[in-house]
Design a protein around this motif. Structure first.
Motif, PDB file in Angstrom:
ATOM      1  N   PHE A 109      -1.884  -1.429  -9.360  1.00  0.00           N
ATOM      2  CA  PHE A 109      -0.480  -1.545 -10.547  1.00  0.00           C
ATOM      3  C   PHE A 109      -0.196  -0.125 -10.307  1.00  0.00           C
ATOM      4  CE2 PHE A 109      -1.631  -5.524 -11.800  1.00  0.00           C
ATOM      5  CZ  PHE A 109      -0.949  -6.718 -10.789  1.00  0.00           C
ATOM      6  N   ARG A 110       1.388   0.109 -10.499  1.00  0.00           N
ATOM      7  CA  ARG A 110       1.795   2.048 -11.108  1.00  0.00           C
ATOM      8  C   ARG A 110       3.343   1.036 -11.737  1.00  0.00           C
ATOM      9  NH1 ARG A 110       0.031   6.841  -9.341  1.00  0.00           N
ATOM     10  NH2 ARG A 110       1.263   8.367  -9.479  1.00  0.00           N
ATOM     11  N   LYS A 111       3.358   1.052 -12.428  1.00  0.00           N
ATOM     12  CA  LYS A 111       5.386   1.227 -13.985  1.00  0.00           C
ATOM     13  C   LYS A 111       5.563  -0.103 -12.806  1.00  0.00           C
ATOM     14  CE  LYS A 111       4.988   5.909 -14.287  1.00  0.00           C
ATOM     15  NZ  LYS A 111       5.525   7.240 -14.318  1.00  0.00           N
ATOM     16  N   PHE A 112       5.843   0.252 -12.243  1.00  0.00           N
ATOM     17  CA  PHE A 112       6.988  -1.364 -11.583  1.00  0.00           C
ATOM     18  C   PHE A 112       6.635  -1.891 -10.565  1.00  0.00           C
ATOM     19  CE2 PHE A 112       9.576   2.054 -14.099  1.00  0.00           C
ATOM     20  CZ  PHE A 112       9.781   1.059 -15.079  1.00  0.00           C
ATOM     21  N   TYR A 113       6.025  -1.716  -9.545  1.00  0.00           N
ATOM     22  CA  TYR A 113       4.636  -1.502  -8.531  1.00  0.00           C
ATOM     23  C   TYR A 113       3.587  -2.651  -8.303  1.00  0.00           C
ATOM     24  CZ  TYR A 113       9.275   1.669  -7.346  1.00  0.00           C
ATOM     25  OH  TYR A 113       9.929   2.031  -6.887  1.00  0.00           O
ATOM     26  N   GLY A 114       3.824  -3.404  -7.157  1.00  0.00           N
ATOM     27  CA  GLY A 114       2.286  -4.054  -7.240  1.00  0.00           C
ATOM     28  C   GLY A 114       1.741  -3.530  -5.926  1.00  0.00           C
ATOM     29  N   TYR A 115       0.799  -3.707  -5.498  1.00  0.00           N
ATOM     30  CA  TYR A 115      -0.005  -2.674  -4.091  1.00  0.00           C
ATOM     31  C   TYR A 115      -0.467  -3.992  -3.477  1.00  0.00           C
ATOM     32  CZ  TYR A 115       2.714   1.593  -5.680  1.00  0.00           C
ATOM     33  OH  TYR A 115       3.901   2.896  -5.502  1.00  0.00           O
ATOM     34  N   ARG A 116      -0.315  -4.315  -2.321  1.00  0.00           N
ATOM     35  CA  ARG A 116      -0.993  -5.766  -2.247  1.00  0.00           C
ATOM     36  C   ARG A 116      -1.931  -5.513  -0.818  1.00  0.00           C
ATOM     37  NH1 ARG A 116      -2.539 -10.669  -3.088  1.00  0.00           N
ATOM     38  NH2 ARG A 116      -1.523 -11.154  -5.292  1.00  0.00           N
ATOM     39  N   THR A 117      -2.589  -5.228   0.210  1.00  0.00           N
ATOM     40  CA  THR A 117      -2.949  -5.219   1.163  1.00  0.00           C
ATOM     41  C   THR A 117      -3.817  -6.828   1.769  1.00  0.00           C
ATOM     42  OG1 THR A 117      -5.161  -5.443   0.439  1.00  0.00           O
ATOM     43  CG2 THR A 117      -4.388  -3.340   0.367  1.00  0.00           C
ATOM     44  N   PHE A 118      -3.600  -6.901   3.366  1.00  0.00           N
ATOM     45  CA  PHE A 118      -3.269  -7.782   3.584  1.00  0.00           C
ATOM     46  C   PHE A 118      -4.153  -7.354   4.842  1.00  0.00           C
ATOM     47  CE2 PHE A 118       0.185  -8.403   1.539  1.00  0.00           C
ATOM     48  CZ  PHE A 118      -0.052 -10.061   1.378  1.00  0.00           C
ATOM     49  N   GLU A 119      -5.529  -8.463   5.359  1.00  0.00           N
ATOM     50  CA  GLU A 119      -6.239  -8.702   6.984  1.00  0.00           C
ATOM     51  C   GLU A 119      -6.187 -10.260   7.212  1.00  0.00           C
ATOM     52  OE1 GLU A 119      -9.778  -4.951   6.589  1.00  0.00           O
ATOM     53  OE2 GLU A 119      -9.544  -6.909   5.062  1.00  0.00           O
ATOM     54  N   ALA A 120      -6.348 -10.187   8.783  1.00  0.00           N
ATOM     55  CA  ALA A 120      -5.934 -10.860   9.149  1.00  0.00           C
ATOM     56  C   ALA A 120      -7.560 -11.333  10.574  1.00  0.00           C
ATOM     57  CB  ALA A 120      -5.267 -11.950  10.027  1.00  0.00           C
ATOM     58  N   PHE A 121      -8.567 -12.287  10.579  1.00  0.00           N
ATOM     59  CA  PHE A 121      -9.272 -11.943  10.975  1.00  0.00           C
ATOM     60  C   PHE A 121      -9.158 -13.378  12.017  1.00  0.00           C
ATOM     61  CE2 PHE A 121     -10.479  -9.953   7.303  1.00  0.00           C
ATOM     62  CZ  PHE A 121     -11.568  -8.800   8.207  1.00  0.00           C
ATOM     63  N   ASP A 122     -10.240 -12.732  13.344  1.00  0.00           N
ATOM     64  CA  ASP A 122     -10.336 -13.926  14.347  1.00  0.00           C
ATOM     65  C   ASP A 122     -10.977 -14.971  13.910  1.00  0.00           C
ATOM     66  OD1 ASP A 122     -11.956 -12.861  15.900  1.00  0.00           O
ATOM     67  OD2 ASP A 122     -11.088 -11.871  17.587  1.00  0.00           O
ATOM     68  N   ILE A 133     -10.813  -8.813  13.633  1.00  0.00           N
ATOM     69  CA  ILE A 133      -9.294  -8.088  12.377  1.00  0.00           C
ATOM     70  C   ILE A 133      -8.224  -8.095  13.506  1.00  0.00           C
ATOM     71  CG2 ILE A 133      -7.663  -6.495  11.140  1.00  0.00           C
ATOM     72  CD1 ILE A 133      -9.636  -5.570  10.036  1.00  0.00           C
ATOM     73  N   ILE A 134      -7.607  -8.508  13.881  1.00  0.00           N
ATOM     74  CA  ILE A 134      -6.143  -9.068  14.594  1.00  0.00           C
ATOM     75  C   ILE A 134      -4.971  -7.889  13.605  1.00  0.00           C
ATOM     76  CG2 ILE A 134      -7.158 -11.309  15.775  1.00  0.00           C
ATOM     77  CD1 ILE A 134      -5.227 -12.908  14.828  1.00  0.00           C
ATOM     78  N   ALA A 135      -5.391  -8.407  12.344  1.00  0.00           N
ATOM     79  CA  ALA A 135      -3.918  -8.227  11.972  1.00  0.00           C
ATOM     80  C   ALA A 135      -3.976  -6.723  10.879  1.00  0.00           C
ATOM     81  CB  ALA A 135      -2.323  -9.483  11.727  1.00  0.00           C
ATOM     82  N   ARG A 136      -3.377  -6.132  10.242  1.00  0.00           N
ATOM     83  CA  ARG A 136      -3.668  -5.730   8.773  1.00  0.00           C
ATOM     84  C   ARG A 136      -1.972  -5.382   8.511  1.00  0.00           C
ATOM     85  NH1 ARG A 136      -7.481  -2.111  11.284  1.00  0.00           N
ATOM     86  NH2 ARG A 136      -9.595  -2.038   9.747  1.00  0.00           N
ATOM     87  N   ALA A 137      -1.868  -5.024   7.206  1.00  0.00           N
ATOM     88  CA  ALA A 137      -0.717  -5.118   5.849  1.00  0.00           C
ATOM     89  C   ALA A 137      -0.955  -4.521   5.381  1.00  0.00           C
ATOM     90  CB  ALA A 137       0.194  -6.280   6.742  1.00  0.00           C
ATOM     91  N   ASN A 138      -0.028  -3.487   4.659  1.00  0.00           N
ATOM     92  CA  ASN A 138       0.491  -2.890   3.619  1.00  0.00           C
ATOM     93  C   ASN A 138       1.990  -3.291   2.506  1.00  0.00           C
ATOM     94  OD1 ASN A 138      -2.085  -1.436   3.282  1.00  0.00           O
ATOM     95  ND2 ASN A 138      -1.082   0.151   3.891  1.00  0.00           N
ATOM     96  N   SER A 139       1.666  -3.414   1.637  1.00  0.00           N
ATOM     97  CA  SER A 139       2.722  -4.205   0.914  1.00  0.00           C
ATOM     98  C   SER A 139       3.382  -3.522  -0.045  1.00  0.00           C
ATOM     99  CB  SER A 139       2.828  -5.691   0.779  1.00  0.00           C
ATOM    100  OG  SER A 139       1.816  -6.121   0.167  1.00  0.00           O
ATOM    101  N   ILE A 140       3.713  -3.734  -0.883  1.00  0.00           N
ATOM    102  CA  ILE A 140       5.109  -3.041  -2.251  1.00  0.00           C
ATOM    103  C   ILE A 140       5.732  -3.799  -2.845  1.00  0.00           C
ATOM    104  CG2 ILE A 140       5.814  -1.597  -3.681  1.00  0.00           C
ATOM    105  CD1 ILE A 140       5.486   0.293  -1.229  1.00  0.00           C
ATOM    106  N   TRP A 141       5.432  -4.689  -4.094  1.00  0.00           N
ATOM    107  CA  TRP A 141       6.814  -5.783  -5.152  1.00  0.00           C
ATOM    108  C   TRP A 141       6.447  -5.310  -5.737  1.00  0.00           C
ATOM    109  CZ3 TRP A 141       5.408 -10.664  -2.841  1.00  0.00           C
ATOM    110  CH2 TRP A 141       4.319 -10.670  -1.778  1.00  0.00           C
ATOM    111  N   LEU A 142       7.703  -5.984  -6.431  1.00  0.00           N
ATOM    112  CA  LEU A 142       8.357  -5.760  -8.237  1.00  0.00           C
ATOM    113  C   LEU A 142       8.072  -6.871  -8.263  1.00  0.00           C
ATOM    114  CD1 LEU A 142      11.622  -3.643  -6.632  1.00  0.00           C
ATOM    115  CD2 LEU A 142       9.579  -2.374  -7.066  1.00  0.00           C
ATOM    116  N   LEU A 143       8.032  -6.586  -9.728  1.00  0.00           N
ATOM    117  CA  LEU A 143       7.680  -7.718 -10.973  1.00  0.00           C
ATOM    118  C   LEU A 143       9.349  -7.826 -11.801  1.00  0.00           C
ATOM    119  CD1 LEU A 143       6.799  -9.993 -11.802  1.00  0.00           C
ATOM    120  CD2 LEU A 143       5.825  -8.615 -14.284  1.00  0.00           C
TER     121      LEU A 143
END
Length: 252
Positions: A85-98, A103-113
């Motif tokens: 978390f950083r002030k107004f931002y929430g950071y979340r990662t994802f991984e998908a496995f077969d 690993i078949i996919a990866r993702a980074n994301s930024i969220w707001l509350l």
């Protein structure tokens, strides 16, 4: 218990696949959204909790890389981590496995509350740190590059926001934006190539009944594929989202 992480197994259903019997990118992103919501529920939050507090997590940015799309009937495991978390931002990662744990996919994301009544951004409070098991030291951001749009677009389409596009936050679900841009890509490209990377920024929410317009520009990359650039605006011309997708031939 590791409160900052969660995982779930998914089986690819018939209604989630394309003509090649492979999972659509929208299906994969729906898995990401589902595991993020379930993670929140598993550690003490819930949709009811959010409504009672008058707040909700909304997606600001996606950066997704796909190595391979699973086929109909295959099972994949999706893992997410509340990274920081950083002030107004929430950071979340994802991984998908077969099924072989590749690993078949990866993702980074930024969220707001956001405050769902006043529709404004909230500073992340102590309750969220406690729910996800994070501390103020967990403040390292995830960088997602800014999409650079072209000066002109050669493809243009308009849509009306349908009831089925709306989520529990009463605005268009983030995955629908991917659905929309796919409708602007020529069929011969859709049939030959798949999205290997997608970068999305959500600038402004779209609501039920609004008329939105999508501008698309395609850039050829030799025989390896295409880059598609997209700008989505509302009927007043205000920018709702900017998207970059890299299309390539999927590995066998």
């Amino acid at each position: 218990m590791n409160r900052s992480a969660a995982e779930k197994e998914y089986e690819v259903n018939y209604y989630e696949i394309d003509y090649n019997e492979k999972l659509l990118i929208t299906g994969l992103v729906n898995y990401f959204g589902d595991i993020a919501t379930r993670h929140f529920e598993n550690v003490g939050g819930s949709l009811t909790y959010s409504k009672e507090k008058g707040m909700a997590w909304v997606l600001y940015k996606w950066n997704i890389d796909i190595n391979r799309y699973p086929k109909y009937g295959q099972k994949i495991k999706v893992r997410t981590n509340a990274y920081s978390f950083r002030k107004f931002y929430g950071y979340r990662t994802f991984e998908a496995f077969d099924e072989k744990d590749n690993i078949i996919a990866r993702a980074n994301s930024i969220w707001l509350l956001i405050d769902t009544n006043k529709r404004r951004i909230l500073r992340i409070g102590e309750d969220m740190y406690k729910i996800f098991g994070l501390t103020k030291k967990d403040n390292k951001p995830l960088f997602i590059k800014k999409v650079k749009l072209p000066e002109k677009f050669s493809i243009e389409k308009s849509f009306n926001v349908r009831y089925s596009d709306i989520d529990t936050n009463r605005h268009v679900n983030n995955v629908k934006y991917i659905d929309w841009i796919l409708e602007t890509i020529p069929l011969d490209i859709i049939l030959k190539y798949t999205i290997k990377h997608i970068n999305i920024t959500y600038e402004k929410e779209a609501l039920y009944g609004e008329k939105i317009k999508i501008f698309t520009e395609l850039k050829k990359q030799d025989e390896e594929g295409y880059i598609s650039l997209h700008k989505i605006v509302d009927e007043k011309g205000k920018e709702l989202s900017v998207i970059e997708a890299i299309w390539g031939i999927e590995e066998k």
